[in-house]
Scaffold this motif. Sequence first.
Motif, PDB file in Angstrom:
ATOM      1  N   ALA A  85       0.832  -1.201   0.000  1.00  0.00           N
ATOM      2  CA  ALA A  85       0.000   0.000   0.000  1.00  0.00           C
ATOM      3  C   ALA A  85       0.867   1.251   0.000  1.00  0.00           C
ATOM      4  O   ALA A  85       0.588   2.227  -0.725  1.00  0.00           O
ATOM      5  CB  ALA A  85      -0.927  -0.009   1.214  1.00  0.00           C
ATOM      6  N   VAL A  86       1.928   1.246   0.800  1.00  0.00           N
ATOM      7  CA  VAL A  86       2.821   2.406   0.840  1.00  0.00           C
ATOM      8  C   VAL A  86       3.555   2.553  -0.494  1.00  0.00           C
ATOM      9  O   VAL A  86       3.733   3.667  -1.001  1.00  0.00           O
ATOM     10  CB  VAL A  86       3.822   2.269   2.005  1.00  0.00           C
ATOM     11  CG1 VAL A  86       4.851   3.398   1.964  1.00  0.00           C
ATOM     12  CG2 VAL A  86       3.086   2.273   3.342  1.00  0.00           C
ATOM     13  N   ARG A  87       3.980   1.432  -1.086  1.00  0.00           N
ATOM     14  CA  ARG A  87       4.633   1.497  -2.388  1.00  0.00           C
ATOM     15  C   ARG A  87       3.720   2.132  -3.430  1.00  0.00           C
ATOM     16  O   ARG A  87       4.143   2.992  -4.217  1.00  0.00           O
ATOM     17  CB  ARG A  87       5.028   0.088  -2.841  1.00  0.00           C
ATOM     18  CG  ARG A  87       5.709   0.050  -4.207  1.00  0.00           C
ATOM     19  CD  ARG A  87       5.814  -1.372  -4.733  1.00  0.00           C
ATOM     20  NE  ARG A  87       4.504  -1.951  -5.026  1.00  0.00           N
ATOM     21  CZ  ARG A  87       3.811  -1.699  -6.134  1.00  0.00           C
ATOM     22  NH1 ARG A  87       4.294  -0.863  -7.052  1.00  0.00           N
ATOM     23  NH2 ARG A  87       2.639  -2.253  -6.336  1.00  0.00           N
ATOM     24  N   LEU A  88       2.457   1.719  -3.442  1.00  0.00           N
ATOM     25  CA  LEU A  88       1.506   2.297  -4.392  1.00  0.00           C
ATOM     26  C   LEU A  88       1.300   3.786  -4.116  1.00  0.00           C
ATOM     27  O   LEU A  88       1.258   4.604  -5.047  1.00  0.00           O
ATOM     28  CB  LEU A  88       0.170   1.564  -4.308  1.00  0.00           C
ATOM     29  CG  LEU A  88       0.145   0.137  -4.879  1.00  0.00           C
ATOM     30  CD1 LEU A  88      -1.140  -0.570  -4.475  1.00  0.00           C
ATOM     31  CD2 LEU A  88       0.277   0.175  -6.394  1.00  0.00           C
ATOM     32  N   ALA A  89       1.187   4.151  -2.842  1.00  0.00           N
ATOM     33  CA  ALA A  89       0.984   5.559  -2.503  1.00  0.00           C
ATOM     34  C   ALA A  89       2.185   6.403  -2.912  1.00  0.00           C
ATOM     35  O   ALA A  89       2.031   7.584  -3.264  1.00  0.00           O
ATOM     36  CB  ALA A  89       0.719   5.704  -1.003  1.00  0.00           C
ATOM     37  N   ALA A  90       3.383   5.819  -2.891  1.00  0.00           N
ATOM     38  CA  ALA A  90       4.587   6.565  -3.268  1.00  0.00           C
ATOM     39  C   ALA A  90       4.616   6.899  -4.756  1.00  0.00           C
ATOM     40  O   ALA A  90       5.367   7.786  -5.185  1.00  0.00           O
ATOM     41  CB  ALA A  90       5.837   5.768  -2.896  1.00  0.00           C
ATOM     42  N   ASP A  91       3.798   6.204  -5.560  1.00  0.00           N
ATOM     43  CA  ASP A  91       3.750   6.476  -7.001  1.00  0.00           C
ATOM     44  C   ASP A  91       2.800   7.612  -7.352  1.00  0.00           C
ATOM     45  O   ASP A  91       2.601   7.898  -8.536  1.00  0.00           O
ATOM     46  CB  ASP A  91       3.326   5.213  -7.757  1.00  0.00           C
ATOM     47  CG  ASP A  91       4.457   4.211  -7.869  1.00  0.00           C
ATOM     48  OD1 ASP A  91       4.170   3.015  -8.053  1.00  0.00           O
ATOM     49  OD2 ASP A  91       5.628   4.618  -7.764  1.00  0.00           O
ATOM     50  N   GLY A  92       2.185   8.254  -6.349  1.00  0.00           N
ATOM     51  CA  GLY A  92       1.342   9.417  -6.596  1.00  0.00           C
ATOM     52  C   GLY A  92       0.009   9.121  -7.235  1.00  0.00           C
ATOM     53  O   GLY A  92      -0.297   9.657  -8.311  1.00  0.00           O
ATOM     54  N   PRO A  93      -0.816   8.272  -6.620  1.00  0.00           N
ATOM     55  CA  PRO A  93      -2.134   7.975  -7.201  1.00  0.00           C
ATOM     56  C   PRO A  93      -3.091   9.161  -7.041  1.00  0.00           C
ATOM     57  O   PRO A  93      -2.810  10.110  -6.299  1.00  0.00           O
ATOM     58  CB  PRO A  93      -2.600   6.774  -6.375  1.00  0.00           C
ATOM     59  CG  PRO A  93      -1.943   6.960  -5.045  1.00  0.00           C
ATOM     60  CD  PRO A  93      -0.594   7.567  -5.349  1.00  0.00           C
TER      61      PRO A  93
END
Length: 419
Positions: free
Chosen positions: A288-296
Amino acid sequence: MTHDLDTGRTFEALPPVRGRVFATSWWGRAWLQALEDTALDGEQVKAGRRHARAGAVGAVSVRPGRVTALVHDRDGTPYRADVMVQQLAQDDWDRFIGLVAGRAEHLAALLDRDLPPHMAEDAAAAGVDLLPGIGELEPECACGAWDHCAHTAALCHQVARLLDQDPFVLLLLRGRGEREVLDELEARSAARSAGPVAGEPAGVPAREVFAGHRRTAALPAPPPPVEAPGRPPALSGDLPAPPGLDVAALEFLAADAARRARLLLAEALAPGHDRTPVPPPLTVREDAVRLAADGPPGTVTDRLAAGCGGELAGLARAVRAWRFGGPAALSVLDEEWTPEPGVLAQARDRLTAAWEGDGQPPRLAGAANRWTAVGTGVQLRYGRDGRWWPYRSEDDVWEPAGPGGRDPVAVLAGTLAED
């Protein structure tokens, strides 16, 4: 100013320097740590530091395997001081060049004159030690000392300053100049883009070898590198989305899948991939943090925060940690644990030994793996991977402040310098 020669570089004498910590980069500190671990007399190391700080080291000549300078004693007498370093073998260079050429982040860092810890760690995992260790800095001085004297120690401290400015100095000492390294990287990258190297033996399935009655055709060439991830089709349109379907989230996940597929392909095509350990799968929170780091999109960020049991502020802090060091940095943010008793004592000893100038170094106070430098607003956290991670107090909340490092002195000094 430097003067480039055919087989080395000459750096003009550096001016006297004041300050508390001599080297600021982690690789400069690692060089000095090798000196401290090698020298039998710690007082000579301290005397050398004073000489270097006073500007007693003349022009420094760096060439493969050796660094040389005239070092003036306190009475003005000059002594030629040399420090020898083992050069890397041809096989070591081949592995290192292949490693850097095969990882875009390593190549970008080196071109930016940076030597991030994970590059050195990846090189070490491939059997290539870029930084010297105990006993690898061999002294030779005209004063007649058989161990490190104040003159060779001063030269090592001056080299640490040069390494702070340019890690290519380290590569030159290990046997390759900047131009040679860059030319080899360019050639290796061009070869990778053009396809498989001519003459490489074709693989044969084991069952065919053991069968013994025939040989298979050569394996097909690997797929070419992908310059950019593919763009998934747009899913939004005039029709309303079915109940329960978040179109923005689905589009974001499709784009993320394309980015990850490209990254996995690049890693699979990199030299030495077959010897690279498989990383453990990400937990739900880590992913979840990895996905959030991609700027959704904002709605997706809200769902990610809710899905890992936190609020947006907590997710933003986790994203900040992730960008500094991935899962290792996130675990330091989340986990409080108790290291071995000697870890803090060793950190305090290093801090005391490296601190220069008036006054005492900051006192480390805290518990478990989290220690605050009293009076500075900076905290060091010790991770299970053996690295120190800086945190800074912002509105009474400890926020991740930078990437981790093996040397607590360098991490603390770098964080304090940014304040």
